[in-house]
Design an enzyme around this catalytic site. Structure first.
Site, PDB file in Angstrom:
ATOM      1  N   GLU A 262       7.464   5.189   0.738  1.00 28.83           N
ATOM      2  CA  GLU A 262       6.154   4.683   1.152  1.00 28.83           C
ATOM      3  C   GLU A 262       6.283   4.376   2.628  1.00 28.83           C
ATOM      4  O   GLU A 262       6.914   3.402   3.034  1.00 28.83           O
ATOM      5  CB  GLU A 262       5.783   3.435   0.342  1.00 28.83           C
ATOM      6  CG  GLU A 262       4.296   3.119   0.392  1.00 28.83           C
ATOM      7  CD  GLU A 262       3.994   1.898   1.217  1.00 28.83           C
ATOM      8  OE1 GLU A 262       3.441   2.071   2.329  1.00 28.83           O
ATOM      9  OE2 GLU A 262       4.306   0.794   0.772  1.00 28.83           O
ATOM     10  N   CYS A 296       0.955  -1.350   6.521  1.00 28.26           N
ATOM     11  CA  CYS A 296       0.815   0.102   6.609  1.00 28.26           C
ATOM     12  C   CYS A 296      -0.545   0.571   6.120  1.00 28.26           C
ATOM     13  O   CYS A 296      -0.955   1.693   6.421  1.00 28.26           O
ATOM     14  CB  CYS A 296       1.928   0.795   5.819  1.00 28.26           C
ATOM     15  SG  CYS A 296       2.052   0.228   4.112  1.00 28.26           S
TER      16      CYS A 296
END
Length: 497
Positions: A262, A296
């Site tokens: 990720e 993010c």
């Protein structure tokens, strides 16, 4: 059960937190330590043991030894242990929130919300353990049966980031352990205490020695390289930058290690001409400034249809100006500090480069004097979206606003990035929402909302934003391998008489 006496520990706001490495059920102190700093005042709040590659390999030894027995635990026995751990986690909610505020700087309300979401993920995995079903069917030509089952991948290396230390610990370790894998967790250097408190809770709940191991380190690259080079490792799960993820994928290729990544994001936050502007502003404030923009999935590019751009900008700037910046334990604080002095210097340079390129500063744009690593919530608008930095992940309390003339231009600009983690879309038209969402090249799209994380949902991206998913039914399966068994049978046997 591992001994809990004489473990290296510190006390923070009345909460006892281990400071050692956890290897094979024992908390170990090392001669070398890592200072943990409170970003709200720059003061050192604790020192944790500094692990070496040798320590990490000892942790892998322990995880490998424990793997054979842990994978054989029955689903009900494993689920019962998870329930016990979940109850202990809930009992320690205040400790987790306080520790996160101290080492990451986020406001107390955000830390409490992160803990609640983390506990929700852990409970979701708990409930999945007894529902990992295979399949059974007749072979296509008859005479045998096709049986599909699953088995744990094996010892897993979990690398967590500093921005959501509890969520990433629970989301990764919860899935791996539920699947029957043993783990070596590597905490982020900036936020090791939350990971330690999480692991300590699992130990006290009764997880066997060697099933969960924790290493803190100031030499992440060397530790990761040593573990990744060992052929006993069968899984790596990493959350962090695309650059580091690329390095880990290269290392994983040497032994064909199962990988989940990720990575970075460049989330477009698209507000179309028919959007509820007030709702979009509310959601943009949260999506941009939560955790001081250090996420993010933050709104990286706020893309406004020209029909509503002025109204949105005016309201968004006013809301940003009203945000209170301060220590996370101040109940009125909405935005905390950035994580380090180095990170703040990066933000200072970033904003200066934007202004030099022609961006208009509406509010903020300066570091805040005094102790800690605070930076003003900042809003800039850009005259166009042709600059090379339009696709740079900001990771800061800095909002970048752009105008477009059409839906087609919004989609094209939104997709003009090598990232593909999250995107956001605001419109009142359901058909338009579906049509645009399906054309956005991202693993996740939030429609009329700026927060998407949910235990039941698959979290992850495409392109340079990563591989695999965390959460949902996919979360546990990331740590399982499918196994096909072809069983020959005599279809007439036993039918006589």
């Amino acid at each position: 059960m591992p001994a809990l006496i004489d473990r290296p520990a510190t006390t923070l706001r009345g909460h006892v937190v281990p400071t050692g490495l956890l290897i094979d059920g024992e908390w170990r102190a090392t001669d070398a330590t890592i200072a943990v700093t409170n970003p709200a005042d720059g003061e050192v709040i604790a020192h944790v043991s500094d692990g070496t590659p040798a320590h990490a390999l000892e942790a892998l030894d322990a995880a490998t030894r424990a793997s054979a027995q842990w994978r054989e635990w029955s689903p009900r026995a494993r689920a019962d242990l998870f329930h016990a751990a979940h109850r202990l986690l809930m009992d320690r909610a205040d400790a987790f929130a306080d520790v996160m505020v101290l080492e990451s700087g986020k406001p107390r309300s955000e830390a409490a919300s992160e803990f609640a979401l983390s506990a929700g993920f852990f409970l979701w995995y708990t409930e999945q353990i007894a529902h990992l079903h295979g399949t059974y069917q007749e072979g296509s030509r008859g005479g045998y049966r096709v049986i599909e089952t699953h088995q744990p991948v094996g010892p897993s290396f979990l690398v967590t980031p500093w921005n959501f230390p509890m969520l990433m610990s629970a989301r990764k370790a919860g899935a791996a352990l539920a699947a029957g894998c043993t783990v070596i967790m590597k905490s982020a250097r900036e936020t090791p205490l939350t990971a330690a408190l999480f692991v300590d809770t699992l130990v006290e709940a009764g997880f066997p020695a060697g099933v969960v191991n924790l290493v803190h380190t100031s030499t992440s690259a060397a530790v990761s390289s040593a573990v990744m080079a060992d052929e006993r490792l069968r899984k790596v799960s990493f959350t962090g930058s695309t650059g580091v993820g690329t390095t880990l994928l290269g290392q994983a290729a040497q032994n064909i290690v199962n990988s989940s990544m990720e990575l970075g994001g460049d989330g477009p936050f698209i507000v179309l001409d028919d959007a509820d502007v007030d709702l979009a502003v509310d959601e943009a404030i949260v999506c941009k400034f939560r955790n001081a923009g250090q996420a993010c999935v933050a709104a990286n590019r706020i893309i406004l249809h020209e029909a509503i751009a002025d109204e949105f900008t005016e309201k968004f700037v006013a809301r940003t100006r009203a945000l209170k910046v301060g220590d996370g334990f101040d109940p009125e604080s909405i935005v905390g500090p950035v994580i380090t002095a180095k990170q703040r210097e990066r933000v200072i340079g970033l904003v200066a480069s934007f202004q030099q390129a022609g961006a208009t500063l509406h509010v903020g744009g300066h570091p805040i004097d005094g102790p800690g690593f605070f930076y003003e919530p900042t809003v800039l608008t850009f005259p166009n979206h042709d600059h090379e930095f339009c696709n740079e992940e900001l990771f800061a309390p800095v909002a970048a606003l752009y105008r477009v003339a059409s839906v087609a231009e919004a989609i094209a600009f939104g997709n003009d990035t090598h990232y593909g983690l999250s995107a956001y879309l605001f419109t009142r038209d359901l058909s338009r929402a579906v049509a645009v969402a399906e054309r956005l090249d991202f693993g996740m799209v939030g429609v009329n909302r700026g927060v998407m994380a949910d235990p039941a949902a698959p979290f992850g991206g495409i392109k340079a934003s990563g591989l695999g998913r965390e959460g949902g039914h996919d979360g546990v399966h990331e740590f399982l391998e499918r196994k096909y068994i072809a069983l020959t049978i005599d279809e007439t046997a036993g039918l006589e008489g």
